[in-house]
Design a protein around this motif. Sequence first.
Motif, PDB file in Angstrom:
ATOM      1  N   ALA A  20       0.814  -1.221   0.000  1.00 27.88           N
ATOM      2  CA  ALA A  20       0.000   0.000   0.000  1.00 27.88           C
ATOM      3  C   ALA A  20       0.846   1.270   0.000  1.00 27.88           C
ATOM      4  O   ALA A  20       0.375   2.322  -0.444  1.00 27.88           O
ATOM      5  CB  ALA A  20      -0.933   0.003   1.213  1.00 27.88           C
ATOM      6  N   ASP A  21       2.078   1.166   0.492  1.00 29.70           N
ATOM      7  CA  ASP A  21       2.914   2.368   0.603  1.00 29.70           C
ATOM      8  C   ASP A  21       4.344   2.032   0.181  1.00 29.70           C
ATOM      9  O   ASP A  21       4.987   1.156   0.772  1.00 29.70           O
ATOM     10  CB  ASP A  21       2.894   2.889   2.039  1.00 29.70           C
ATOM     11  N   ARG A  22       4.831   2.726  -0.811  1.00 27.45           N
ATOM     12  CA  ARG A  22       6.180   2.461  -1.315  1.00 27.45           C
ATOM     13  C   ARG A  22       7.249   2.772  -0.267  1.00 27.45           C
ATOM     14  O   ARG A  22       8.333   2.172  -0.284  1.00 27.45           O
ATOM     15  CB  ARG A  22       6.437   3.282  -2.587  1.00 27.45           C
ATOM     16  N   ALA A  23       6.965   3.674   0.620  1.00 26.22           N
ATOM     17  CA  ALA A  23       7.930   4.020   1.663  1.00 26.22           C
ATOM     18  C   ALA A  23       8.227   2.799   2.530  1.00 26.22           C
ATOM     19  O   ALA A  23       9.390   2.530   2.876  1.00 26.22           O
ATOM     20  CB  ALA A  23       7.394   5.166   2.515  1.00 26.22           C
ATOM     21  N   VAL A  24       7.193   2.033   2.884  1.00 23.04           N
ATOM     22  CA  VAL A  24       7.380   0.818   3.686  1.00 23.04           C
ATOM     23  C   VAL A  24       8.134  -0.230   2.875  1.00 23.04           C
ATOM     24  O   VAL A  24       9.039  -0.903   3.386  1.00 23.04           O
ATOM     25  CB  VAL A  24       6.015   0.264   4.150  1.00 23.04           C
ATOM     26  N   PHE A  25       7.768  -0.371   1.613  1.00 23.30           N
ATOM     27  CA  PHE A  25       8.438  -1.335   0.729  1.00 23.30           C
ATOM     28  C   PHE A  25       9.934  -1.038   0.621  1.00 23.30           C
ATOM     29  O   PHE A  25      10.776  -1.936   0.754  1.00 23.30           O
ATOM     30  CB  PHE A  25       7.776  -1.294  -0.651  1.00 23.30           C
ATOM     31  N   GLU A  26      10.284   0.231   0.405  1.00 22.20           N
ATOM     32  CA  GLU A  26      11.691   0.600   0.242  1.00 22.20           C
ATOM     33  C   GLU A  26      12.466   0.467   1.553  1.00 22.20           C
ATOM     34  O   GLU A  26      13.650   0.098   1.542  1.00 22.20           O
ATOM     35  CB  GLU A  26      11.791   2.032  -0.289  1.00 22.20           C
ATOM     36  N   LYS A  27      11.823   0.739   2.678  1.00 20.65           N
ATOM     37  CA  LYS A  27      12.501   0.586   3.973  1.00 20.65           C
ATOM     38  C   LYS A  27      12.875  -0.872   4.221  1.00 20.65           C
ATOM     39  O   LYS A  27      13.970  -1.173   4.721  1.00 20.65           O
ATOM     40  CB  LYS A  27      11.604   1.101   5.098  1.00 20.65           C
ATOM     41  N   GLY A  28      11.966  -1.786   3.894  1.00 23.83           N
ATOM     42  CA  GLY A  28      12.265  -3.209   4.059  1.00 23.83           C
ATOM     43  C   GLY A  28      13.422  -3.640   3.165  1.00 23.83           C
ATOM     44  O   GLY A  28      14.312  -4.389   3.595  1.00 23.83           O
ATOM     45  N   MET A  29      13.440  -3.160   1.929  1.00 23.83           N
ATOM     46  CA  MET A  29      14.517  -3.505   0.993  1.00 23.83           C
ATOM     47  C   MET A  29      15.857  -2.961   1.485  1.00 23.83           C
ATOM     48  O   MET A  29      16.883  -3.665   1.468  1.00 23.83           O
ATOM     49  CB  MET A  29      14.199  -2.938  -0.392  1.00 23.83           C
ATOM     50  N   LYS A  30      15.866  -1.713   1.938  1.00 25.42           N
ATOM     51  CA  LYS A  30      17.108  -1.099   2.417  1.00 25.42           C
ATOM     52  C   LYS A  30      17.624  -1.807   3.669  1.00 25.42           C
ATOM     53  O   LYS A  30      18.838  -1.992   3.832  1.00 25.42           O
ATOM     54  CB  LYS A  30      16.878   0.382   2.701  1.00 25.42           C
ATOM     55  N   ALA A  31      16.716  -2.206   4.545  1.00 22.66           N
ATOM     56  CA  ALA A  31      17.122  -2.908   5.768  1.00 22.66           C
ATOM     57  C   ALA A  31      17.756  -4.253   5.426  1.00 22.66           C
ATOM     58  O   ALA A  31      18.784  -4.638   6.009  1.00 22.66           O
ATOM     59  CB  ALA A  31      15.909  -3.107   6.676  1.00 22.66           C
ATOM     60  N   ASP A  54      21.064 -17.423   5.811  1.00 18.62           N
ATOM     61  CA  ASP A  54      19.824 -17.926   5.209  1.00 18.62           C
ATOM     62  C   ASP A  54      19.080 -16.732   4.597  1.00 18.62           C
ATOM     63  O   ASP A  54      18.286 -16.064   5.263  1.00 18.62           O
ATOM     64  CB  ASP A  54      18.972 -18.618   6.275  1.00 18.62           C
ATOM     65  N   PHE A  55      19.333 -16.488   3.324  1.00 15.61           N
ATOM     66  CA  PHE A  55      18.764 -15.306   2.663  1.00 15.61           C
ATOM     67  C   PHE A  55      17.238 -15.374   2.579  1.00 15.61           C
ATOM     68  O   PHE A  55      16.556 -14.356   2.723  1.00 15.61           O
ATOM     69  CB  PHE A  55      19.351 -15.160   1.253  1.00 15.61           C
ATOM     70  N   ALA A  56      16.700 -16.558   2.324  1.00 14.58           N
ATOM     71  CA  ALA A  56      15.249 -16.696   2.177  1.00 14.58           C
ATOM     72  C   ALA A  56      14.530 -16.350   3.479  1.00 14.58           C
ATOM     73  O   ALA A  56      13.566 -15.578   3.488  1.00 14.58           O
ATOM     74  CB  ALA A  56      14.905 -18.116   1.734  1.00 14.58           C
ATOM     75  N   SER A  57      15.013 -16.910   4.590  1.00 18.08           N
ATOM     76  CA  SER A  57      14.386 -16.622   5.886  1.00 18.08           C
ATOM     77  C   SER A  57      14.555 -15.154   6.266  1.00 18.08           C
ATOM     78  O   SER A  57      13.645 -14.532   6.833  1.00 18.08           O
ATOM     79  CB  SER A  57      14.999 -17.510   6.975  1.00 18.08           C
ATOM     80  N   LEU A  58      15.725 -14.609   5.931  1.00 12.89           N
ATOM     81  CA  LEU A  58      15.981 -13.204   6.228  1.00 12.89           C
ATOM     82  C   LEU A  58      15.019 -12.305   5.445  1.00 12.89           C
ATOM     83  O   LEU A  58      14.458 -11.350   5.995  1.00 12.89           O
ATOM     84  CB  LEU A  58      17.427 -12.859   5.885  1.00 12.89           C
ATOM     85  N   ALA A  59      14.815 -12.623   4.167  1.00 12.19           N
ATOM     86  CA  ALA A  59      13.902 -11.831   3.339  1.00 12.19           C
ATOM     87  C   ALA A  59      12.472 -11.927   3.866  1.00 12.19           C
ATOM     88  O   ALA A  59      11.734 -10.933   3.891  1.00 12.19           O
ATOM     89  CB  ALA A  59      13.964 -12.318   1.894  1.00 12.19           C
ATOM     90  N   GLN A  60      12.079 -13.114   4.316  1.00 14.01           N
ATOM     91  CA  GLN A  60      10.742 -13.268   4.890  1.00 14.01           C
ATOM     92  C   GLN A  60      10.611 -12.479   6.189  1.00 14.01           C
ATOM     93  O   GLN A  60       9.564 -11.892   6.477  1.00 14.01           O
ATOM     94  CB  GLN A  60      10.458 -14.748   5.132  1.00 14.01           C
ATOM     95  N   GLY A  61      11.697 -12.455   6.966  1.00  7.76           N
ATOM     96  CA  GLY A  61      11.669 -11.715   8.226  1.00  7.76           C
ATOM     97  C   GLY A  61      11.519 -10.216   8.012  1.00  7.76           C
ATOM     98  O   GLY A  61      10.915  -9.523   8.839  1.00  7.76           O
ATOM     99  N   PHE A  62      12.048  -9.709   6.902  1.00  8.47           N
ATOM    100  CA  PHE A  62      11.901  -8.286   6.579  1.00  8.47           C
ATOM    101  C   PHE A  62      10.633  -8.020   5.763  1.00  8.47           C
ATOM    102  O   PHE A  62      10.422  -6.898   5.320  1.00  8.47           O
ATOM    103  CB  PHE A  62      13.118  -7.789   5.802  1.00  8.47           C
ATOM    104  N   ALA A  63       9.821  -9.048   5.573  1.00  5.11           N
ATOM    105  CA  ALA A  63       8.550  -8.936   4.844  1.00  5.11           C
ATOM    106  C   ALA A  63       8.761  -8.380   3.434  1.00  5.11           C
ATOM    107  O   ALA A  63       7.987  -7.539   2.955  1.00  5.11           O
ATOM    108  CB  ALA A  63       7.563  -8.065   5.624  1.00  5.11           C
ATOM    109  N   LEU A  64       9.806  -8.878   2.781  1.00  4.20           N
ATOM    110  CA  LEU A  64      10.086  -8.400   1.421  1.00  4.20           C
ATOM    111  C   LEU A  64       9.068  -8.957   0.434  1.00  4.20           C
ATOM    112  O   LEU A  64       8.600 -10.093   0.564  1.00  4.20           O
ATOM    113  CB  LEU A  64      11.493  -8.819   0.989  1.00  4.20           C
ATOM    114  N   LEU A  65       8.755  -8.148  -0.545  1.00  2.72           N
ATOM    115  CA  LEU A  65       7.850  -8.582  -1.608  1.00  2.72           C
ATOM    116  C   LEU A  65       8.618  -9.295  -2.721  1.00  2.72           C
ATOM    117  O   LEU A  65       8.064 -10.120  -3.441  1.00  2.72           O
ATOM    118  CB  LEU A  65       7.105  -7.377  -2.183  1.00  2.72           C
TER     119      LEU A  65
END
Length: 207
Positions: A20-31, A54-65
Amino acid sequence: MKPQRNTADLLPKLKSMALADRAVFEKGMKAFVSYVQAYAKHECNLIFRLKDLDFASLAQGFALLRMPKMPELRGKQFPDFVPVDVNTDTIPFKDKIREKQRQKLLEQQRREKTENEGRRKFIKNKAWSKQKAKKEKKKKMNEKRKREEGSDIEDEDMEELLNDTRLLKKLKKGKITEEEFEKGLLTTGKRTIKTVDLGISDLEDDC
């Protein structure tokens, strides 16, 4: 402190917020990127080993799309991570001012891309036209050379025919012998005229 039980799964909610918000999406990616690069650049690489992460688990933990594009992930596969079936470029900012700026930037990028493609196409066509003109010029030069060579051969044939005719006249008038006549024919066939065989004085008399 005892671990909490029956905690709510916040990941679906975080993903909904990112959609819903690109700001949240970009924050997760940057983190995520910062976390991975911290591992990669850490001085104590015996403990913080990037290959054990474990990149997959890490990406899920940051709620990456989706997985970000970065050198540390190049060539790797993540079967345990399932990206969302959404074009993340279409996710807008909730902040209207930021979204307006983003759309303006996207429009500029699209325009530059179109101009660059047109420029590359023009250069390609120009190079092709130049190459075609060069081939045409070369073809004309070859044709001209062939015509010139052909005219030279015709002149030589005509000269040989005239010389043979003169020799035949001299033979009929008895000015040269048959042996001299045959020698003259051989010499004419080689495009060389010897004064001994043809008799220059006789030719002048004949002319």
